[in-house]
Design an enzyme around this catalytic site. Structure first.
Site, PDB file in Angstrom:
ATOM      1  N   GLU A 117       1.306  36.182  21.378  1.00  0.00           N
ATOM      2  CA  GLU A 117       1.437  34.869  20.722  1.00  0.00           C
ATOM      3  C   GLU A 117       2.489  34.938  19.623  1.00  0.00           C
ATOM      4  OE1 GLU A 117       0.347  34.262  17.450  1.00  0.00           O
ATOM      5  OE2 GLU A 117      -1.141  35.804  17.004  1.00  0.00           O
TER       6      GLU A 117
ATOM      7  N   LYS B 222     -10.240  36.259  12.239  1.00  0.00           N
ATOM      8  CA  LYS B 222      -9.693  36.285  10.883  1.00  0.00           C
ATOM      9  C   LYS B 222     -10.845  36.410   9.887  1.00  0.00           C
ATOM     10  CE  LYS B 222      -5.321  35.143  12.011  1.00  0.00           C
ATOM     11  NZ  LYS B 222      -5.428  34.743  13.411  1.00  0.00           N
TER      12      LYS B 222
END
Length: 306
Positions: A25, A159
């Site tokens: 990505e 995250k």
């Protein structure tokens, strides 16, 4: 009529011939790391994938097309594009149709990788359930994409600024297995151990590949999350991590940030509050995840005879 999907010849030939390919990505280039760290990290990930024996395919949106296998020049163009879009599946088509440049999140990269026929993706950390989701409903499209596209995503957990217990619960609800590489605990991005248990642990890539292949061959339609902790030498000290995260979350709340603006803001504040150490950790885990993704893609491409 020009195809919306543009796959570079090296990647297209590797896919046709059954050679291992790893999708990468690109929001790390434009939103995840400060310039030029993002470009350097992307180049490092490509090198790590190649060193493992696989072909890297950076994915982004340029000149009205979904590009699979961005060149170095195209990646620099993407990084330098003013107002580059952060692309999810919901705005993927409109970004391409408008001719606007866009970097792909995990969710958008999953969609394009699956469309191109790529079965492994490397990233830093996935998005997940935000800490204020009960009030805002803010849940990353990465989770939905993992439930829709049968691709293995190698990451260092979600995250660390997210609600990790609820993120794991959401993955379980969606039928997405979470496998650990040399760990039975879910990594917390900057930290190796969140204290949350995983579905299974694998200490050998071949065993991990066997489990991933078995899941995909069942035809359940969901992807697999492969959790690879940041190398121990690069982990943030826990006390520094906890104090920086608490301050960053308080700052985000004070600015009333929501949606796509939250994670980039928090990561940038973590960089500032840790004196840049969070960036060192981020780059290290990106490179190691690319290595593991390359090894996994190679193992998945090999089928013993008989």
């Amino acid at each position: 009529m020009r195809s919306p999907l543009a796959v570079v010849p090296e990647v297209a030939e590797a896919i046709r011939s059954g050679r291992p390919v790893v999708a990468v990505e690109t929001t790390v280039v434009t939103h995840g790391l400060p310039h030029p760290d993002g470009l350097e990290a992307a180049a490092g990930m490509e090198s790590a994938v190649r060193a493992a024996g696989a072909v890297p395919a950076l994915i982004g949106v340029l000149d009205g097309q979904l590009r699979v296998g961005l060149t170095a020049d195209e990646l620099r163009r993407l990084a330098a594009s003013p107002g580059v879009a952060k692309v999810n599946p919901g705005n993927l088509a409109s970004t391409a149709a408008s001719g606007r440049a866009g970097s792909t999140t995990v969710a958008a990269t999953l969609a394009v990788a699956h469309l191109a026929g790529i079965g492994v993706l490397a990233t830093g950390g996935i998005g997940g359930v935000h800490r204020d989701a009960a009030e805002t409903g803010d849940v990353s499209a990465d989770l939905t994409a993992l439930s829709r596209y049968p691709v293995a995503v190698v990451c260092s957990g979600a995250k660390s600024v997210l609600d990790l217990p609820r993120t794991l619960e959401a993955l379980e609800t969606l039928g997405v297995p979470v496998y650990g590489v040399g760990t039975d605990r879910f990594p917390a991005f900057h930290l190796r151990d969140s204290g949350l248990a995983l579905d299974a642990r694998f200490d050998r890539i071949d065993d991990l590949a066997a489990a991933v292949r078995a899941h995909l061959e069942l035809g359940l339609g969901t992807g697999v999350l492969v959790a690879n902790p940041v190398p121990e030498r690069d982990e943030l000290p826990r006390e520094l991590y906890e104090s920086a995260l608490a301050r960053a979350l308080a700052d985000a709340a004070a600015q009333r940030l929501h949606g796509r603006a939250v994670t980039p803001f928090l990561l940038e504040r973590m960089r500032e509050l840790t004196g840049g150490r969070s960036v060192v950790t981020n780059r290290a885990l990106l490179l190691d995840n690319a290595r593991v993704a390359g090894e996994l893609a190679v193992a998945l491409s090999y089928r013993p005879k008989g």
